[in-house]
Design a protein around this motif. Structure first.
Motif, mmCIF file in Angstrom:
data_model
loop_
_atom_site.group_PDB
_atom_site.id
_atom_site.type_symbol
_atom_site.label_atom_id
_atom_site.label_comp_id
_atom_site.label_asym_id
_atom_site.label_seq_id
_atom_site.Cartn_x
_atom_site.Cartn_y
_atom_site.Cartn_z
ATOM 1 N N ILE A 205 0.817 -1.036 0.023
ATOM 2 C CA ILE A 205 -0.040 0.102 0.085
ATOM 3 C C ILE A 205 0.948 1.213 -0.035
ATOM 4 C CG2 ILE A 205 -1.902 1.311 1.103
ATOM 5 C CD1 ILE A 205 -2.720 -1.387 2.501
ATOM 6 N N PRO A 206 0.861 1.992 -0.873
ATOM 7 C CA PRO A 206 1.650 3.357 -1.108
ATOM 8 C C PRO A 206 1.377 4.134 0.069
ATOM 9 C CG PRO A 206 0.501 3.110 -3.095
ATOM 10 C CD PRO A 206 -0.120 2.034 -2.405
ATOM 11 N N THR A 207 2.428 4.564 1.050
ATOM 12 C CA THR A 207 2.372 5.509 2.070
ATOM 13 C C THR A 207 3.649 6.361 1.965
ATOM 14 O OG1 THR A 207 3.261 3.632 3.448
ATOM 15 C CG2 THR A 207 0.941 4.162 3.720
ATOM 16 N N PRO A 208 3.887 6.955 0.923
ATOM 17 C CA PRO A 208 5.288 7.847 0.668
ATOM 18 C C PRO A 208 5.431 8.785 1.611
ATOM 19 C CG PRO A 208 3.541 8.502 -0.797
ATOM 20 C CD PRO A 208 2.902 7.475 -0.126
ATOM 21 N N GLY A 209 6.712 9.325 1.513
ATOM 22 C CA GLY A 209 6.985 10.667 2.499
ATOM 23 C C GLY A 209 8.284 10.157 3.331
ATOM 24 N N HIS A 210 8.336 9.297 3.959
ATOM 25 C CA HIS A 210 9.199 8.958 5.002
ATOM 26 C C HIS A 210 10.516 8.660 4.102
ATOM 27 C CE1 HIS A 210 11.904 7.228 8.149
ATOM 28 N NE2 HIS A 210 12.205 6.131 7.257
ATOM 29 N N SER A 211 10.227 7.845 2.782
ATOM 30 C CA SER A 211 11.165 7.749 1.981
ATOM 31 C C SER A 211 10.338 8.134 0.526
ATOM 32 C CB SER A 211 11.876 6.341 1.819
ATOM 33 O OG SER A 211 10.855 5.385 1.848
ATOM 34 N N ILE A 212 11.002 7.959 -0.706
ATOM 35 C CA ILE A 212 10.434 8.570 -1.857
ATOM 36 C C ILE A 212 9.087 7.466 -2.165
ATOM 37 C CG2 ILE A 212 11.904 7.027 -3.237
ATOM 38 C CD1 ILE A 212 11.799 9.671 -5.220
ATOM 39 N N ASP A 213 9.280 6.143 -2.004
ATOM 40 C CA ASP A 213 8.068 5.311 -2.484
ATOM 41 C C ASP A 213 7.897 4.356 -1.333
ATOM 42 O OD1 ASP A 213 5.782 4.717 -4.317
ATOM 43 O OD2 ASP A 213 7.315 3.066 -5.020
ATOM 44 N N HIS A 214 7.929 4.787 0.054
ATOM 45 C CA HIS A 214 7.621 3.865 1.091
ATOM 46 C C HIS A 214 6.246 3.182 1.009
ATOM 47 C CE1 HIS A 214 6.069 3.037 5.138
ATOM 48 N NE2 HIS A 214 7.602 2.954 5.642
ATOM 49 N N LEU A 237 3.601 8.154 20.412
ATOM 50 C CA LEU A 237 3.370 9.675 20.519
ATOM 51 C C LEU A 237 2.927 9.955 19.132
ATOM 52 C CD1 LEU A 237 5.816 11.159 22.937
ATOM 53 C CD2 LEU A 237 3.459 11.128 23.119
ATOM 54 N N GLN A 238 3.291 9.668 18.022
ATOM 55 C CA GLN A 238 2.978 10.327 16.880
ATOM 56 C C GLN A 238 1.506 9.862 16.700
ATOM 57 O OE1 GLN A 238 6.585 8.544 14.744
ATOM 58 N NE2 GLN A 238 6.289 10.465 13.707
ATOM 59 N N VAL A 239 0.819 9.058 17.214
ATOM 60 C CA VAL A 239 -0.596 8.793 17.179
ATOM 61 C C VAL A 239 -1.292 9.553 17.460
ATOM 62 C CG1 VAL A 239 -2.517 7.132 17.695
ATOM 63 C CG2 VAL A 239 -0.049 6.057 17.337
ATOM 64 N N ALA A 255 5.023 12.697 4.070
ATOM 65 C CA ALA A 255 5.030 11.924 5.255
ATOM 66 C C ALA A 255 3.974 12.076 6.176
ATOM 67 C CB ALA A 255 6.332 12.081 5.984
ATOM 68 N N ARG A 256 3.563 13.357 6.436
ATOM 69 C CA ARG A 256 2.395 13.766 7.378
ATOM 70 C C ARG A 256 1.034 13.152 6.657
ATOM 71 N NH1 ARG A 256 5.373 18.542 7.102
ATOM 72 N NH2 ARG A 256 6.628 18.954 9.346
ATOM 73 N N ALA A 257 0.943 13.391 5.334
ATOM 74 C CA ALA A 257 -0.264 12.986 4.583
ATOM 75 C C ALA A 257 -0.352 11.484 4.809
ATOM 76 C CB ALA A 257 -0.296 13.439 3.279
ATOM 77 N N SER A 258 0.490 10.556 4.662
ATOM 78 C CA SER A 258 0.691 9.177 4.613
ATOM 79 C C SER A 258 0.166 8.710 6.004
ATOM 80 C CB SER A 258 1.911 8.409 4.083
ATOM 81 O OG SER A 258 2.012 8.833 2.729
ATOM 82 N N TRP A 261 -3.472 9.461 6.847
ATOM 83 C CA TRP A 261 -4.080 8.482 6.018
ATOM 84 C C TRP A 261 -4.217 6.960 6.774
ATOM 85 C CZ3 TRP A 261 -2.946 3.776 4.053
ATOM 86 C CH2 TRP A 261 -3.927 3.131 3.033
ATOM 87 N N ALA A 262 -2.960 6.419 6.927
ATOM 88 C CA ALA A 262 -2.830 5.290 7.787
ATOM 89 C C ALA A 262 -3.527 4.812 9.005
ATOM 90 C CB ALA A 262 -1.366 4.896 7.805
ATOM 91 N N LEU A 263 -3.570 6.264 9.793
ATOM 92 C CA LEU A 263 -4.175 6.162 11.052
ATOM 93 C C LEU A 263 -5.905 6.056 10.740
ATOM 94 C CD1 LEU A 263 -2.265 9.047 12.894
ATOM 95 C CD2 LEU A 263 -2.352 6.470 13.737
ATOM 96 N N HIS A 264 -6.191 6.788 9.932
ATOM 97 C CA HIS A 264 -7.733 6.697 9.622
ATOM 98 C C HIS A 264 -7.972 5.020 8.881
ATOM 99 C CE1 HIS A 264 -9.355 10.486 9.962
ATOM 100 N NE2 HIS A 264 -8.455 11.132 9.483
#
Length: 298
Positions: A205-214, A237-239, A255-258, A261-264
């Motif tokens: 599942i694409p969750t990019p940001g931490h790296s280019i195509d995480h 704590l990031q939750v 990274a923030r957007a991913s 999204w993943a928390l939702h």
């Protein structure tokens, strides 16, 4: 979901945490930068101590580990931690490690030769190290019969030879000794942007940001979903503060957007979250309370 020490049962899967390092000493203001809110520590003291924060020393407690997934259909690893004997003079935490990682694998009843697949969320130093091991002075695939699955985009990005991007140059040694030997051995299966189902019930599942195509990895068994989040978060704590990037996130906005999204996603689907850097059990559930999220360790 049942659990023994370092072992979780999700549907028909047995999931074992293979430990590498317990990390202490990271200051939250350093890891999270200028957006860090010091009052968060007292607000969350009741569950942070003692497994996730040392209040006397004022530092975070984290972990590096990999996940072994055994099902009736396959045996696979999600990420491979940092590896032994690697030359990492600019990354001293991972320089010339000598851990019992492979012994833990054997204790779980799995030999390196019996691993069918290795799934990599991204190609950073602490996620690809055990892809290879040193044999007669050469880096060779540790899992000789496995297919290694990882992002085609990440392979091209970190494998660039003439790229001056610091994210690439700082990762070049990692790519050369832990990724390139797998490609050269013909054991790599590159996943295009967009991810998708790679095995029955197993999705990138694409969750990019931490790296280019995480990419995160979702594995469903008997209607229960295990969500392997890679480095979407480095600390629970990031939750509660999903706007917090770590200092290692290469593309901050994405990274923030991913992460959000993943928390939702995890809360809505009641997926079990398998983290890479949380201490304690490293596993938990995300729930949503209005516009906020809550973390519960399992």
């Amino acid at each position: 979901m049942k659990r023994a020490k370092n072992v979780f049962y999700v549907g028909a899967m047995k999931i074992t945490r293979l430990d590498e390092l317990t990390l202490t000493g990271a200051q939250p203001a350093v890891l999270f930068g200028e957006q860090w809110q010091p009052e968060a520590l007292e607000k969350h003291r009741d569950w942070l101590s003692p497994q996730s924060f040392d209040f006397e020393a004022n530092h975070l407690i984290q972990s590096t580990h990999a996940w072994l997934v055994q099902s009736p259909d396959f045996t696979l690893l999600v990420d491979t931690a940092s590896g032994n004997d690697k030359e990492r003079p600019d990354k001293p935490l991972f320089h010339h490690l000598h851990t019992d990682f492979l012994a833990q694998l054997e204790q779980a009843g799995v030999s390196p030769e019996s691993v069918d697949y290795v799934l990599l969320t991204h190609l950073h130093v602490d996620h690809v190290g055990w892809n290879t091991r040193l044999l007669n002075g050469e880096w060779v695939p540790t899992f000789a019969n496995a297919t290694y699955l990882f992002s085609e985009t990440e392979a091209g990005f970190y494998g660039a030879k003439n790229e001056d991007n610091p994210a690439v140059t700082s990762n070049r040694d990692v790519f050369n000794d832990s990724v390139l030997p797998v490609i050269n051995a013909g054991q790599a299966r590159l996943i295009p942007r967009g991810g998708g189902e790679v095995l029955k019930g197993v999705h990138f599942i694409p969750t990019p940001g931490h790296s280019i195509d995480h990419m995160s990895v979702s594995i469903t068994s008997e209607g229960v979903e295990a969500f392997f989040a890679g480095d979407l978060m480095h600390h629970p704590l990031q939750v509660y503060y999903p706007e917090l990037n770590s200092m290692y996130c290469e593309f901050g906005g994405s990274a923030r957007a991913s992460r959000l999204w993943a928390l939702h996603y995890a809360a809505q689907r009641q997926a079990i979250w398998f983290s890479t850097h949380f201490a304690g059990s490293s596993v938990g559930c995300v729930s949503r309370e209005g516009n906020a999220f809550h973390w519960s360790f399992l």
